[in-house]
Design an enzyme around this catalytic site. Sequence first.
Site: not given
Length: 327
Positions: A53, A218-219, A221-223
């Site tokens: 990371y 949040l997928a 940003g999808l959710l």
Amino acid sequence: MEYAHLGRSGLLVSRVGLGTMNFGDATDEADAFGVMDTAIELGVNFFDSADVYGGPQSPDMEKGYGTSEEIIGNWLKTSGRRDEIILATKAYQPMGLRPNDRRLSAYHLKRACEASLRRLQTDHIDLYQMHHVDRATPFEEIWQAMEQLVAEGKITYVGSSNHAGWDIATAQLTARSRHFLGLVSEQSIYNLANRAIEQELVPALRHFGVGLIPYAPLASGLLAGVPQDGAAVRRRAPEVQEQLRRFSDQIADYERLCAELGHSPAEVAQAWLLHQPAVSTLIAGSRTKEQLEVAVDTLTIDLDAATLAELDRIWPGPGVAPQSYAW
């Protein structure tokens, strides 16, 4: 803060954990220090990283991989708060250009662990995770390496990430034959929009007493709802934009429900995960202190049976195998 056992282990982890993939990339060291300080203030004790990371995650690109661990190590050295956190990291990804600078051979695990300890500036890792499954390396070899690291005091618990249900079964049965504790956790992608692991992985985890640590709650940003401050970087990615178009009707229903509940879509998505019985802690990959505070606030949201049923209608899961396809 609420705490739960990590799988069947006696270890208690905060229900919301801090993901540090953004440290060194989207979040510089000074801001990362602030996020970690805030985590301690909020009672977050689970800090998750990986050796790769912090940058491009490829050893043939510019320096970047390992930066997240280095930032955590610098914070631990200056803050003196090592004993206040459960420190988790991972190994598997390429950390060099030589053929054995990757995957899960005993050769690589030993060197990867020692390198992580140097970057983290600590003498032990609380949870050492296999970042991906390596089916070219038998679990007999993997457990031999992990047992040695435990015996040397370099790691305490072992977890997996991105493993299938049958990988968990193979790992645990092999560990049992060696009289070794085996896995205490599995970190996997899991959210309302991606419930694939419910078919086989989640039942396997519950059977073997392995705690689930969801990432990407949040997928990407999808959710997350409509971004208000321009901070939803991942939601602007082309692949996420395509998903927004593909799932436009479901997203509309979902955001309507969230409005009725009086909570943001991001809050409801994370609260739903915390209502799933297999979940020990979820990874909040917070780039800012404010994002971490929002994630922790979801602990106060109680979703009743009717709301959970409506979420299942909007975002249906795959069911549990084999009933989902054979009965």
